[in-house]
Each structure stands twice: as structure tokens, then as C-alpha cells.
Design a protein around this motif. Structure first.
Motif, short mmCIF file in Angstrom:
data_model
loop_
_atom_site.label_atom_id
_atom_site.label_comp_id
_atom_site.label_asym_id
_atom_site.label_seq_id
_atom_site.Cartn_x
_atom_site.Cartn_y
_atom_site.Cartn_z
N VAL A 1 0.83 -1.22 0.00
CA VAL A 1 0.00 0.00 0.00
C VAL A 1 0.86 1.26 0.00
CG1 VAL A 1 -1.78 1.27 1.25
CG2 VAL A 1 -1.78 -1.23 1.30
N ASP A 2 1.82 1.32 0.94
CA ASP A 2 2.63 2.53 1.07
C ASP A 2 3.55 2.73 -0.13
OD1 ASP A 2 3.78 0.18 2.10
OD2 ASP A 2 5.29 1.30 3.21
N SER B 1 1.71 4.45 -2.89
CA SER B 1 1.61 5.89 -2.67
C SER B 1 2.90 6.57 -3.06
CB SER B 1 1.29 6.15 -1.19
OG SER B 1 1.51 7.51 -0.89
N ARG B 2 4.00 5.99 -2.62
CA ARG B 2 5.29 6.62 -2.93
C ARG B 2 5.59 6.57 -4.42
NH1 ARG B 2 6.70 4.02 2.14
NH2 ARG B 2 7.92 2.41 1.08
N PHE C 1 -10.38 9.09 -0.43
CA PHE C 1 -11.32 8.11 0.14
C PHE C 1 -12.76 8.59 0.06
CE2 PHE C 1 -8.97 4.88 2.88
CZ PHE C 1 -7.76 5.08 2.25
N VAL D 1 -10.79 8.37 7.04
CA VAL D 1 -10.75 7.77 8.37
C VAL D 1 -10.30 8.80 9.41
CG1 VAL D 1 -9.78 5.88 9.73
CG2 VAL D 1 -10.18 5.56 7.29
N HIS E 1 7.81 10.05 1.60
CA HIS E 1 7.95 10.10 0.14
C HIS E 1 9.36 10.46 -0.31
CE1 HIS E 1 3.80 9.73 -1.67
NE2 HIS E 1 3.56 9.66 -0.37
N GLU F 1 -8.55 0.05 9.25
CA GLU F 1 -8.87 1.10 8.26
C GLU F 1 -7.97 2.33 8.46
OE1 GLU F 1 -10.88 1.05 5.57
OE2 GLU F 1 -11.25 -1.06 6.03
N ALA F 2 -7.67 2.63 9.74
CA ALA F 2 -6.78 3.76 10.01
C ALA F 2 -5.38 3.46 9.47
CB ALA F 2 -6.72 4.04 11.51
N PHE G 1 -4.62 1.42 7.00
CA PHE G 1 -4.68 1.48 5.53
C PHE G 1 -4.68 2.93 5.04
CE2 PHE G 1 -7.54 1.74 1.74
CZ PHE G 1 -6.64 1.24 0.82
N TYR G 2 -5.45 3.75 5.73
CA TYR G 2 -5.54 5.17 5.34
C TYR G 2 -4.17 5.82 5.38
CZ TYR G 2 -7.44 9.97 5.31
OH TYR G 2 -7.75 11.27 5.01
N LEU G 3 -3.46 5.62 6.49
CA LEU G 3 -2.15 6.26 6.63
C LEU G 3 -1.14 5.67 5.65
CD1 LEU G 3 -2.01 6.52 10.52
CD2 LEU G 3 -2.44 8.35 8.90
N MET G 4 -1.18 4.36 5.46
CA MET G 4 -0.25 3.73 4.51
C MET G 4 -0.55 4.18 3.09
SD MET G 4 0.24 -0.13 5.97
CE MET G 4 1.44 -0.57 4.69
N SER G 5 -1.80 4.47 2.79
CA SER G 5 -2.14 4.91 1.44
C SER G 5 -1.58 6.30 1.17
CB SER G 5 -3.66 4.90 1.24
OG SER G 5 -4.23 6.06 1.82
N ARG G 6 -1.03 6.95 2.21
CA ARG G 6 -0.37 8.23 2.02
C ARG G 6 1.15 8.08 2.04
NH1 ARG G 6 -4.99 8.69 0.35
NH2 ARG G 6 -6.47 10.13 1.26
N GLY G 7 1.61 6.82 2.04
CA GLY G 7 3.04 6.58 1.91
C GLY G 7 3.73 6.21 3.20
N LEU G 8 3.00 6.22 4.33
CA LEU G 8 3.64 5.84 5.60
C LEU G 8 3.84 4.32 5.64
CD1 LEU G 8 2.34 8.67 6.25
CD2 LEU G 8 2.16 7.87 8.60
N SER G 9 4.98 3.89 6.12
CA SER G 9 5.20 2.46 6.28
C SER G 9 4.28 1.95 7.38
CB SER G 9 6.65 2.19 6.67
OG SER G 9 6.89 2.69 7.97
N ARG G 10 4.14 0.62 7.44
CA ARG G 10 3.28 0.02 8.46
C ARG G 10 3.68 0.52 9.85
NH1 ARG G 10 0.13 -4.14 7.27
NH2 ARG G 10 1.20 -4.36 5.28
N VAL H 1 -0.69 6.40 14.97
CA VAL H 1 -1.97 6.11 15.61
C VAL H 1 -1.79 6.00 17.13
CG1 VAL H 1 -3.85 4.44 15.86
CG2 VAL H 1 -2.99 5.00 13.58
#
Lengths: 270, 446
Positions: free
Chosen positions: A84-85, A88-89, A96, A100, A118, B395-396, B398-407, B414
Motif C-alpha cells: 500500500v505505502d 503511494s510513494r 477516500f 478515516v 515520500h 482502516e486507520a 490502511f488510510y495512513l499507509m495509502s499516504r506513503g507511511l510504512s506500516r 496512531v
């Protein structure tokens, strides 16, 4: 912009994509084909349950969805090899449908962390440059700077949540923005503000590609698509120009659902 | 140790002759108090899991009382270069301060206080010095009203065997603008260490006090006992912060009571990050009309750390208010117990009392037990309690990772956001940053 983009300008190429909810056995996407070129704005319209949002989530890598066949290339790279990340990168942004809430985390802190992520290698984000940039982005979107100190989506109105998505997009400057039902839950004024923000971003970066996912035509009055696709039962059953949206506005999705129309080949060039 | 000996808690190190040795140079009233406390200690059985208040902390398994010796440490000189590096680092991170105390292995080795405050009559000293210089103040308040030995097994043990402590006195109408900073260091493994804090804030005074205890990991179980007595007289404003960063192998035990008189506000923050076992008993007494106590707590557990908080909010007078918020995140196989009770006496009409405990589990092996309780004897009150135990919202993440943050970055954000709510309510200089940094360190190991 050419209506027949060269293949080497393809940003996204979806080939015979099938997908399902990870814990279930029923396919939601049943062979989607789509190509998006650099700087193009595509809209996927469809009735509820047609698979539009599933496509958006599959592209972003939501863990609850699983591709079962086909492939997706993003800038020539197999998207499913990226977490996922990493997506984005690599330049994909998902706005969304239901942003969230992250209590206790300010938007500024969140965006700084995201932007830092990034950066390549050990490059350190300069906090002053970041603050200047954030201020500039917010003023472009006509947002009050105090918004950055609020906690991410925590207690936000529907309109504020969607504006926050656009702000994130403005800061991260993706190659491809997938906007999932960005118009849902917005009144007309809020919709105009959000659409206006997106238009400013595409003016600023004409090479940014956009995939709009929407149930209603009204968003397309404000963000003009180059191509419109109709999704029914997990397939793109028709592709063409903006006129399709107007047809749908008049006749609804009934004809498509009943006709049993199926997609063939690459819809956009069909 | 046989059952009966464990139950009495008398060992080769912890016994009456140890009490007698401490008394040699002390005044008679103190000797009597220590002897009385010891007698109570022997008479009081060691708490077992059959008692509701100790149901989740099994002392028989978690406290090796018979292996403990008493501290043999000599007094380190009042010279920072002689102090452990980590202690100096912890002090460096503290920003503004009105005064400092440094305690190493139970001995107060340093104290300083702004000259202007000394001139106004503020006292910051070791308990022993205070007993010599201000005997009546100490005699009135030490282990009497707030944490007397009758309080329980550990309060009695502490009252009998405390080696030194901290005394802070603020005269009426004197207001401190920056916190008093106390830093304690423990270096000896396998010992039992007993410390006390006595804070007396006179009418309309204002004070904030930050107490940090830390150590490296211990090779043998080390028992750190603390008794905290805080008295806020009429209209006084007191903030007490405790940051516990002991190493693994430590059993940290703290009994705290706050007494808030009329119109006083007396707030506490307990941060628990370290030790293998940590047990805090906190009682807030709203003695006078319109007294107010905010009670904050924060904990972050990893490995097999065990935190046990036992709190009570006693409303004695009318129009009093208390608001408790304890939040913790638990990783690996760590666990937390929160047991809290709001007690409203018939005399305490128009009480506002709230109690919230929230837990975030970061691992399938972590566990949190939350037991909020109410005991209301007045009819015109506003009281509520709530407890939650939840997992990290996927979901939180996933939301943050979808902005490029690693797990890991997403989880960190969070968790810090979740815990940050507590810190933001008592933003004393440097505490937020320090606690955040320690949590980040713990998170980066996960």
C-alpha cells in the motif's frame, strides 16, 4: 491532449482484472480493461454495487480485497508487487469515499510524516520549507491555516473531510489520483469547493491523471472528464466521451443493467 | 519462603532490626511511627489474588521478597560528573525548572531552588533535612493524613523502612511559574528501596512537580517502593507528574494520596513506561467544597510488562469535581489492569465525577482488564464511567499507509495520537516531548 494516447504515455493499464472481497468467493470485478494516459481525466460511472469502489480499493491495495485474475501496470510496473505505502510513494493517491478519523494526530504532523516518507533514502524534510509549502497549498485551496492543527478528520463535517483529502493530494502531488465518490455526502456548495480544488491542481500539473469514480453526473459538471466509462456488474460496458454522462443523467443505469451489455477489448478505444 | 513467612513479609533483610537501625539518629516521634508501622506491617497479611484489589497481580509469583536486600549504596557526591550518564541525559531534556532534586540509590545527593523562592519561604529538601529544620511541619503531615501505615501492607512497609524522601513546602500565596524537577536513579540490583514524597501547598499557592524515576535493566528483581502525599490547602493549585522509566527486573510500587481542600485544584499524571511489574494505588480525596482533581494516566507496555492501576475518587464535600482519564497501549505479551472507583459520600451533593479508561492492544498476546466502578450515596450528582479495550483500527492503518507511511510509521502515528490526548491535557515543559520520545523508542523496537 490527444484522444488517442501513445502507449508509452500510459500511466495506468488495467488488463482483464478480476477481483473479490478477500474473505468471500464472489467476484466483484469480472474482467476490467482500462488504460489511462498522462494528464487524462477518466470517469467511471455506475450503479451501486457495480464494483466501482472495489476497483478504487484494489488500485490502492486495500487488504480486504484481492485480485484473482488479470493485472494492473502503473508506469509499466506490476502494481500488485507493491505494498500500500509503496504504491503511494510510486505516485498513486486514493481520495477516500469515507476518510478515516485519526484522533490525536494533527493534519500538519500527518502530512509532514507522509511527505517525509515520500523522500528517497535518508533525505530529511526541512521543517521550515514544509511549513511554507503547507501554508501555500492551503491558501491555494482557500483553507484557513488553523485547519492544519486539527486532528485528522476527527469530528469533521462531510465537506471538511473531502477538502482534507484534496489538501493531502495537493501536498503529495500524485501521478494518478483515484477519487472514490468524492461527491458523496456533499451539498452543492461543498462540491464546488472540492471540484475547484481539483481543477486548480490539474491546471498546475497538467500531467496529473485522474480517475473519478462516481454514481452521479453532477460532479462531472465541475470536473470535466476526457473519457467516461460505464461499469455494470464488475465490467466496463461502455466507454466514450463526456456525452455518455449526459445520457446516463437522462436515462439512468436501467438500460445498461437490463441489456446484458459486455465490454470488449480496451473500452476507451472502442 | 514458607507461606506464613511470605504472608508476614519478614525476611533476612526486611525485619524489625532494620527498622531499629534506621531510627538511631532520628527523633522519638519518628521512631515511634516507624515501630508502629512495622507492627502493622507484620499484622497485615500479604495481599493475595483473593482480594478484589489484587485479583490480577499475584504477589506470590511476581514479588520475590526473600531475595531482596536493603540498599548498601554510599552517598554519591553532589557533582554531576559523578552521576550516571542516563540520569544526566534525562535532566538535560527537562526544560524550565524552579528547582531540582537528584536522588541516587535512595540518597538525596543534590537539591537547588531559585533564591527568590527560598526568600519567599519555599522549602525543597530531603525529608531528613526537613525533619531537622522544620520538624513540626513534617511531624504533622508525614504518614498521617495522606498515606498512613494503616493504608495497607505496602504503605506500612514503606512507613517503617523509608530511607529518605523529598519534602516540598509552598507558603500561602506563593506561586511557582515553572516546575520542580526530581530525578531518581536506582543502580543496585536485588535491593528493596523505599522513598517518600511529601508536598504541602498552603492557601492560594501554586506549584507543579515532576518526578522521574529511572534505571538500567536489573539482573535480579529490585523493589522500588514509593509513598506520595500531596496536600493542597484552600485555593491552592497543584500539579503532580510521575514518570516511571525503570529497567526490566524492577517491581515498582507506589501508593499516592492527594488531599484537596476548599477550592483547591490538585491534578495528577502517572506515566508508566518501565519496570517489569508496576503497581500504582492512587486515591484522590476531594475534602473541601468545590475542590477539583484531574487524574491522568498513560502507559505503554511491551515484552511481558505488567501494569496495575488501582484508583479511587473520594468525594466528601459538595460541588466537588474529579475527572479521570487513563489510556494505555499494550504490545507483545504485556498486560494492564485498571481498577477505578468513584465514591460519592452523602455529604457531597452536586458532585461531578468522571472516569475513563481506554486501552489499545497492539498484539494478539497483549491483554487489558478494565474494572470501573461507582459507589454513590448522594442523589444530586453527575457521574459516568467508561472503559474500552480495542485493537488498532485496520482502516486507520490502511488510510495512513495509502499516504506513503510504512506500516510501522502508521502504527506509531496512531498510537502517539491515541496516547497524546492524555499528555495534551497537562502540557508541562518537556514532559510531552520526553514521554513521546520514550514511547517512540519502545515502538521502534516492535
Amino acid at each position: 491532449m490527444s484522444s488517442e494516447p501513445m502507449s508509452d504515455t500510459h500511466i495506468l493499464k488495467i488488463e482483464s482484472l478480476e477481483a473479490k472481497v478477500a474473505t468471500e468467493n464472489l467476484d466483484i470485478l469480472n474482467g476490467v480493461n482500462l488504460e489511462i494516459g498522462k494528464g487524462e481525466v477518466h470517469a467511471i460511472m455506475g450503479p451501486n454495487g457495480s464494483g466501482k469502489s472495489t476497483l478504487a480499493k484494489i488500485l490502492a491495495g486495500h487488504p480486504s480485497y484481492e485480485a484473482t485474475a488479470g493485472r494492473v501496470l502503473f508506469k509499466g510496473q506490476n502494481l500488485f508487487e507493491l505494498d500500500v505505502d509503496e504504491r503511494s510513494r510510486a505516485g498513486i493517491f486514493l481520495a477516500f469515499q469515507y476518510p478515516v478519523e485519526i484522533p490525536g494526530v494533527s493534519i500538519a504532523n500527518f502530512l509532514r510524516t507522509a511527505l517525509q516518507a515520500h523522500l528517497v533514502d535518508e533525505e530529511e524534510l526541512d521543517i521550515f520549507e514544509f511549513t511554507d509549502m503547507l501554508t501555500e497549498r492551503m491558501s491555494m485551496l482557500e483553507m484557513d491555516i488553523s485547519f492544519a492543527e486539527r486532528h485528522v478528520n476527527d469530528g469533521f463535517s462531510g465537506g471538511e473531510k473531502k477538502r482534507n483529502e484534496i489538501l493531502q493530494m495537493a501536498v503529495l502531488r500524485p501521478t494518478l489520483a483515484v477519487m472514490d465518490e468524492t461527491d458523496s455526502g456533499l451539498d452543492i456548495d461543498a462540491l464546488k469547493i472540492v471540484a475547484n480544488g481539483v481543477n486548480k491542481l490539474t491546471e498546475e500539473d497538467p500531467e496529473m491523471s485522474i480517475l473519478l469514480i462516481t454514481h452521479y453526473q453532477r460532479l462531472l459538471n465541475y470536473i470535466k472528464p476526457d473519457f467516461v466509462h460505464v461499469m455494470v456488474d464488475g465490467r466496463l460496458v461502455r466507454s466514450g466521451g463526456p456525452e455518455i454522462a449526459l445520457e446516463l443523467e437522462k436515462d439512468g443505469y436501467k438500460n445498461w443493467k437490463d441489456s446484458g451489455a459486455v465490454s470488449s477489448g480496451v473500452p476507451k478505444t472502442a | 519462603m514458607t507461606d506464613s513467612l511470605f504472608s508476614k513479609g519478614v525476611t533476612e533483610a526486611l525485619n524489625f532490626s532494620a527498622v531499629e537501625r534506621l531510627c538511631i539518629t532520628e527523633p522519638d516521634w519518628l521512631r515511634e511511627r516507624r515501630e508502629h508501622a512495622w507492627a502493622l506491617y507484620e499484622q497485615t497479611p500479604m495481599p493475595t489474588t483473593k482480594l478484589e484489589e489484587w485479583r490480577y497481580t499475584d504477589l506470590r509469583k511476581q514479588l520475590q521478597l526473600d531475595t531482596l536486600s536493603l540498599s548498601q549504596a554510599t552517598v554519591v557526591s553532589d557533582d554531576p560528573t559523578a552521576w550516571p550518564k542516563r540520569l544526566r541525559k534525562a535532566m538535560k531534556e527537562d526544560r524550565q525548572a524552579s528547582g531540582h532534586i537528584v536522588v541516587i540509590d535512595g540518597h538525596v545527593v543534590h537539591s537547588d531552588l531559585e533564591a527568590e523562592l527560598i526568600a519567599k519561604g519555599v522549602i525543597l529538601s530531603s525529608l531528613h533535612d526537613a525533619i531537622e529544620q522544620h520538624p513540626s511541619l513534617v511531624e504533622n503531615w508525614l504518614a498521617t493524613e495522606a498515606v498512613p501505615p494503616e493504608e495497607g501492607k505496602f504503605a506500612a512497609l514503606n512507613a517503617a523502612l523509608w530511607s529518605d524522601g523529598i519534602f516540598l513546602y509552598v507558603p500561602a500565596d506563593v506561586q511557582l511559574n515553572t516546575p520542580i524537577r526530581v530525578t531518581r536513579w536506582l543502580s543496585e540490583a536485588g535491593v528493596a528501596q523505599f522513598g517518600r514524597v511529601l508536598i504541602l501547598a498552603e492557601n492560594a499557592s501554586r506549584i507543579s512537580y515532576v518526578d522521574e524515576i529511572l534505571s538500567d535493566d536489573f539482573s535480579k528483581q529490585t523493589f522500588a517502593s514509593n509513598a506520595v502525599e500531596i496536600i493542597a490547602k484552600e485555593r491552592a493549585q497543584v500539579q503532580y507528574v510521575s514518570v516511571q522509566r525503570l529497567g526490566r527486573g524492577a517491581f515498582y510500587q507506589s501508593v499516592q494520596r492527594t488531599l484537596a481542600y476548599r477550592d483547591a485544584s490538585l491534578d495528577t499524571l502517572n506515566v508508566a513506561l518501565g519496570a517489569s511489574v508496576s503497581r500504582v494505588d492512587l486515591n484522590a480525596c476531594l475534602l473541601g467544597e468545590r475542590a477539583n482533581s484531574d487524574m491522568l494516566g498513560l502507559y505503554f507496555g511491551d515484552d511481558d510488562q505488567h501494569f496495575d492501576f488501582n484508583t479511587s475518587q473520594d468525594h466528601i464535600s459538595p460541588d466537588t469535581a474529579s475527572d479521570l482519564l487513563y489510556k494505555g497501549a499494550l504490545d507483545a505479551a504485556s498486560r494492564a489492569v485498571f481498577r477505578g472507583i468513584i465514591r460519592v459520600k452523602p455529604t457531597a451533593q452536586r458532585t461531578d465525577a468522571y472516569q475513563t479508561n481506554r486501552n489499545l492492544l497492539l498484539s494478539g498476546n497483549a491483554r487489558a482488564d478494565s474494572l470501573p466502578n461507582l459507589e454513590i450515596e448522594a442523589d444530586d450528582v453527575k457521574c459516568s464511567h467508561g472503559a474500552t479495550v480495542g485493537e488498532l483500527d485496520p482502516e486507520a492503518k490502511f488510510y495512513l499507509m495509502s499516504r506513503g507511511l510504512s506500516r510501522i510509521q502508521a502504527e506509531r502515528l496512531v498510537v502517539l495520537g491515541f496516547l497524546g490526548e492524555v499528555l495534551s491535557k497537562l502540557p508541562l515543559g518537556g514532559v510531552v516531548e520526553k514521554v513521546t520520545r520514550v514511547i517512540e523508542e519502545k515502538l521502534s523496537q516492535h
